[in-house]
Design a protein around this motif. Structure first.
Motif, PDB file in Angstrom:
ATOM      1  N   ILE A  98       7.475  11.374  -3.178  1.00 33.66           N
ATOM      2  CA  ILE A  98       7.336  10.552  -4.388  1.00 33.66           C
ATOM      3  C   ILE A  98       6.023   9.792  -4.355  1.00 33.66           C
ATOM      4  CG2 ILE A  98       8.232   8.572  -5.663  1.00 33.66           C
ATOM      5  CD1 ILE A  98      10.899   9.350  -5.308  1.00 33.66           C
ATOM      6  N   PHE A 155       4.501   6.643  -6.086  1.00 33.36           N
ATOM      7  CA  PHE A 155       5.017   5.540  -6.889  1.00 33.36           C
ATOM      8  C   PHE A 155       4.004   5.083  -7.927  1.00 33.36           C
ATOM      9  CE2 PHE A 155       7.701   5.722  -3.268  1.00 33.36           C
ATOM     10  CZ  PHE A 155       8.942   5.385  -3.746  1.00 33.36           C
ATOM     11  N   ASN A 214       2.917   2.060  -8.780  1.00 35.83           N
ATOM     12  CA  ASN A 214       1.899   1.118  -8.319  1.00 35.83           C
ATOM     13  C   ASN A 214       1.382   1.567  -6.954  1.00 35.83           C
ATOM     14  OD1 ASN A 214       0.383  -0.989  -7.465  1.00 35.83           O
ATOM     15  ND2 ASN A 214       1.946  -2.554  -7.773  1.00 35.83           N
ATOM     16  N   ASP A 247      -0.474   0.262  -4.881  1.00 37.87           N
ATOM     17  CA  ASP A 247      -0.491  -0.751  -3.828  1.00 37.87           C
ATOM     18  C   ASP A 247       0.827  -0.826  -3.065  1.00 37.87           C
ATOM     19  OD1 ASP A 247      -3.078  -1.651  -3.783  1.00 37.87           O
ATOM     20  OD2 ASP A 247      -2.770  -2.988  -5.474  1.00 37.87           O
ATOM     21  N   ASP A 248       1.931  -0.416  -3.717  1.00 42.04           N
ATOM     22  CA  ASP A 248       3.200  -0.391  -2.994  1.00 42.04           C
ATOM     23  C   ASP A 248       3.164   0.664  -1.906  1.00 42.04           C
ATOM     24  OD1 ASP A 248       4.056  -2.219  -4.765  1.00 42.04           O
ATOM     25  OD2 ASP A 248       5.283  -0.859  -5.950  1.00 42.04           O
ATOM     26  N   GLN A 249       2.417   1.709  -2.202  1.00 42.54           N
ATOM     27  CA  GLN A 249       2.485   2.894  -1.365  1.00 42.54           C
ATOM     28  C   GLN A 249       1.418   2.919  -0.284  1.00 42.54           C
ATOM     29  OE1 GLN A 249       2.861   6.300  -3.697  1.00 42.54           O
ATOM     30  NE2 GLN A 249       3.024   7.660  -1.971  1.00 42.54           N
ATOM     31  N   LEU A 250       0.265   2.333  -0.580  1.00 45.28           N
ATOM     32  CA  LEU A 250      -0.822   2.343   0.395  1.00 45.28           C
ATOM     33  C   LEU A 250      -0.662   1.120   1.277  1.00 45.28           C
ATOM     34  CD1 LEU A 250      -3.740   3.286  -1.991  1.00 45.28           C
ATOM     35  CD2 LEU A 250      -2.276   4.777  -0.675  1.00 45.28           C
ATOM     36  N   PHE A 251       0.006   1.289   2.402  1.00 45.10           N
ATOM     37  CA  PHE A 251       0.246   0.116   3.233  1.00 45.10           C
ATOM     38  C   PHE A 251      -0.557   0.127   4.515  1.00 45.10           C
ATOM     39  CE2 PHE A 251       3.948   2.982   3.085  1.00 45.10           C
ATOM     40  CZ  PHE A 251       3.724   3.661   4.264  1.00 45.10           C
ATOM     41  N   PRO A 281      -7.847   0.167   1.591  1.00 44.39           N
ATOM     42  CA  PRO A 281      -7.423   0.425   0.211  1.00 44.39           C
ATOM     43  C   PRO A 281      -7.907  -0.614  -0.794  1.00 44.39           C
ATOM     44  CG  PRO A 281      -5.591   0.712   1.726  1.00 44.39           C
ATOM     45  CD  PRO A 281      -6.722   0.183   2.530  1.00 44.39           C
ATOM     46  N   HIS A 282      -8.099  -1.874  -0.354  1.00 36.69           N
ATOM     47  CA  HIS A 282      -8.499  -2.864  -1.354  1.00 36.69           C
ATOM     48  C   HIS A 282      -9.960  -2.717  -1.767  1.00 36.69           C
ATOM     49  CE1 HIS A 282      -9.094  -4.817   2.581  1.00 36.69           C
ATOM     50  NE2 HIS A 282     -10.164  -5.326   2.032  1.00 36.69           N
ATOM     51  N   LYS A 332      -7.335   5.053  -5.514  1.00 34.65           N
ATOM     52  CA  LYS A 332      -6.072   4.688  -4.881  1.00 34.65           C
ATOM     53  C   LYS A 332      -5.013   5.728  -5.192  1.00 34.65           C
ATOM     54  CE  LYS A 332      -6.369  -0.328  -4.772  1.00 34.65           C
ATOM     55  NZ  LYS A 332      -5.910  -1.548  -5.411  1.00 34.65           N
ATOM     56  N   GLY A 383      -1.568  11.280   0.487  1.00 41.09           N
ATOM     57  CA  GLY A 383      -0.630  10.873   1.529  1.00 41.09           C
ATOM     58  C   GLY A 383       0.686  11.624   1.422  1.00 41.09           C
ATOM     59  N   VAL A 384       1.116  11.867   0.200  1.00 34.53           N
ATOM     60  CA  VAL A 384       2.358  12.613   0.006  1.00 34.53           C
ATOM     61  C   VAL A 384       2.123  14.102   0.275  1.00 34.53           C
ATOM     62  CG1 VAL A 384       3.997  13.353  -1.758  1.00 34.53           C
ATOM     63  CG2 VAL A 384       3.359  10.958  -1.587  1.00 34.53           C
TER      64      VAL A 384
END
Lengths: 447, 260
Positions: free
Chosen positions: A84, A86, A88, A90-94, A137-138, A145, A152-153
């Motif tokens: 998946i 997502f 946003n 930013d939720d996913q790139l941690f 990421p920022h 992003k 990544g997925v």
């Protein structure tokens, strides 16, 4: 083959509201699926159910014919196979850098370090992200992003990739890039599922559309059926795609006919043909009333010439001398200065060595040798190759449609296509030709 | 967006140098500065680190000076107190105010100068590290130093979400400002409270979403750490050795030196 299926799926939020109320879907392998529906129709909830994050109150999710089990081990396998992305990013790139983030999946699959590194580098290269490898990421733009999130997925090699609102908050260029990327992924045989409010995207991109409303599948089918139905769209708080609305206006004025078009190309086809049956032309010779004449466009003016198998032809409505204006009725065929051809050059894919395996000299000779009015590049390796050879590409997004539109305007097009996409171009052009539209010549060359 | 030290570090050409060399340089500087008995060694270290930050790490001079000025201001206020109220020895200068006799004595002066010099050298060392080594690189240092994975992973996640939440905080603050949320002291207090409260809830939600996304990507208790191979260059080795030797040499030769 049905890869993903749900049976009478029901899910309620903790407060008791039914989010999904009996969802039945069947998704075929290798198809592009779009879920459309208003906010709160249950799209995101459905996606979380599909990869086992949420457990249904009733019904089941079947992946490759087997019902999903909710123990840790089976869930891991399901999540590897169904990725998946997502909404946003930013939720996913941690992870702290792009590299770490793309490596996250492979590391958790337990691959050894060298394999992880190879896999990540390869994925980054494929997505054109190598230059961003060590960036946090920022420091990335929204489009970058999103690309990293998809990469990544993708690095986990899932069978199905689900994207929740993949184009939200992206600028038009970023959005087209992501759409191109999704088309490329389809070419790997991946099944791609997206949710979107963008009916224009869903209509031109998807193979199958599911309309969700109030936690139920309101309707499903080919986009041309779903998006031409004004009442269906109104009931689900969606709007008709711009193309369809334009077509409806044309249709009401007798300019276009046929099925509602889903792409710009379809729209152009729908206005070609007999529907402007009376034309005003300049006679090139003395024409008696009722004479069959050929028509073509010369520098913006329609010219009537002696009939010889021209694309467009009609009958003179009145007598006219050379140089006079004359009305022609029953005009059939399209008025152009001719149809251009499309020449496709197959560039090896990144995995086949990409631009390194291309003799740049050969390519330049080819471009210099023949005169092409437009050049398109499709896929990562083709774009890189074009840049290397110093060839300016006129279109890099929506390449097939742009090439066909140009050809219909009488321009010759060269399309550089990565790997299997070359055959895809030919296939799409042939498909069009077999629909009884004006023929476009298309040839493929491998270098 | 705000310019953070980490942003300079990420752009710095020294980012790609061996982390251990940089850590050695900093450790030598900090230890040398703190243990020095005279202000000469710390000043030498500060000069070297300043040079390294500005010339080698390509930090803009103006920005660097601003950065140094901040801790130096603190040190200066502290030193004034030391100057007047500490130490013995002969009186160098004195002022009489409101019947008080404030005197600067030789030991106090030495101490004040030493404190400023040590602060300066320490800060220069830490700034050098912060401006040349992004957090990302420090994670791999922590990894090789056998710090438990749990701590490293937590700090990686915390590091990443600092920026996400910072962005949220900045946009909330902006939204408050445009609606006059900071027009006077009382409203500012109220708005800041709301900002903190909202931020707390946002981070909570972010945490929940993070859990879902990590789970969706098959989280199995492992985050990638790349032990990037950065070979030590001969030039760096020579420069570092020279630096360490100079610190030791200066430290010994100025052991008994004092200004007055």
């Amino acid at each position: 083959m049905i890869i993903l299926k749900t049976q009478d799926l029901k899910y309620a939020y903790p407060d008791g509201t039914m989010a999904l109320d009996g969802i039945d879907i069947e998704i075929e392998k290798g198809k592009r699926i779009a879920f459309v529906g208003p906010n709160g129709s249950g799209k995101s909830t459905l996606f979380l159910l599909l990869n086992g994050t949420l457990k249904p109150r009733q019904g089941e999710v079947l992946f490759q014919g087997r019902s999903i089990k909710y123990d840790a081990k089976s869930l891991r396998e399901v999540r590897r196979q169904i990725g998946i992305v997502f909404q946003n990013s930013d939720d996913q790139l941690f992870a702290p850098t792009v590299y770490h983030d793309v490596a996250f999946g492979p590391v958790n699959l337990g691959l050894p370090e060298e394999k992880v590194e190879r896999c990540v580098n390869h994925t980054l290269k494929y997505f054109g992200l190598t230059g961003l490898r060590d960036k946090p990421p920022h420091h990335l733009s929204g489009g970058q992003k999103k690309k990293v999130a998809i990469a990544g997925v993708f690095a986990m090699e899932p069978e199905v990739i689900i994207l929740d609102e993949p184009l939200s908050n992206l600028d038009p260029a970023g959005a087209s890039e992501i759409v191109e990327l999704l088309n490329e992924l389809k070419h790997f045989g991946k099944t791609i599922i997206i949710s979107t409010h963008d009916v224009d995207l869903a209509s031109r991109w998807a193979d199958v559309v599911y309309v969700l409303n109030g936690g139920k599948v309101y309707n499903t089918g080919h986009p041309s059926r779903i998006f031409s139905d004004r009442i269906l769209m109104e009931n689900t708080k969606l709007k008709l795609p711009t193309i369809v609305e334009t077509f409806r206006e044309f249709e009401a004025r007798g300019i276009a006919d046929g099925h509602a078009p889903m792409t710009l190309l379809d729209l152009v086809d729908s206005v070609e043909g007999p529907y402007i049956s009376v034309r005003c032309a300049v006679a090139e010779f003395d024409i008696p009333k009722g004479q069959r004449v050929g028509l073509f466009i010369r520098e913006g003016t329609i010219v009537a010439v002696p009939y010889t198998q021209q694309e467009a032809a009609g009958l003179a409505l009145c007598d006219a001398g050379a140089g006079d204006e004359v009305l022609i009725e029953g005009v059939r065929g399209s008025l152009t200065s001719g149809t251009g051809r499309i020449h496709v050059v197959r560039i090896p894919r990144v995995m086949e060595g990409g631009s390194k395996n291309v003799d740049i000299g050969d390519l330049q000779a080819l471009v210099d040798g023949a005169t092409f009015d437009r050049v398109g590049a499709m896929g990562t390796s083709a774009k890189v190759t074009a840049a290397k050879a110093g060839i300016h590409s006129d279109f890099e997004v929506d390449v097939i449609q742009s090439a066909m539109l140009s050809a219909l305007r009488g321009l010759d097009c060269l399309v550089l296509a990565s790997g299997g996409m070359a055959e895809l171009v030919k296939q799409r052009v042939d498909e069009r030709n077999s629909n009884g539209c004006r023929n476009i010549q298309c040839s493929i060359e491998k270098i | 967006m705000n310019n953070l030290l980490d942003d300079y570090a990420l752009a710095s050409p020294l980012r790609h140098s061996n982390n251990w060399v940089k850590l050695t340089v900093v450790a030598a500087g900090v230890l040398g500065g703190v243990s020095a008995a005279s202000p000469v060694t710390p000043l030498f270290i500060a000069a070297c680190m300043g040079f390294a930050a500005v010339v080698l790490a390509k930090v803009p001079v103006k920005f660097y000076l601003k950065l140094i000025a901040l801790p130096l201001g603190f040190a200066a206020t502290g030193s004034i107190v030391i100057l007047f109220f500490f130490g013995s020895g002969h009186e160098i200068a004195s002022i009489d105010t409101f019947g008080y006799h404030l005197a600067i004595r030789s030991q106090g002066l030495n101490m004040a100068v030493l404190v400023i010099a040590r602060t300066l050298s320490g800060m220069c060392c830490m700034f050098f590290l912060a401006l040349s080594t992004p957090m990302v690189e420090l994670f791999s240092v922590l990894k090789t130093s056998r710090v438990p994975d749990v701590f490293i992973e937590l700090s990686m996640l915390i590091y990443r979400y600092i920026f996400v939440l910072l962005e949220v905080a900045v946009s909330i603050k902006f939204a408050q400002t445009v609606r006059l949320g900071y027009k006077d002291f009382l409203t500012s207090l109220h708005s800041t409270g709301m900002l903190a409260g909202t931020l707390f809830i946002r981070s909570w939600e972010q945490g929940e979403r993070l859990y879902i996304t990590m789970d969706s990507r098959c989280y199995d208790g492992k985050l990638a750490m790349f032990s990037s191979k950065k070979p030590v260059k001969a030039f760096e080795l020579v420069l570092t050795s020279l630096y360490v030797i100079s610190i030791i040499a200066i430290s010994f030769s100025t052991k008994n030196m004092s200004i007055v």
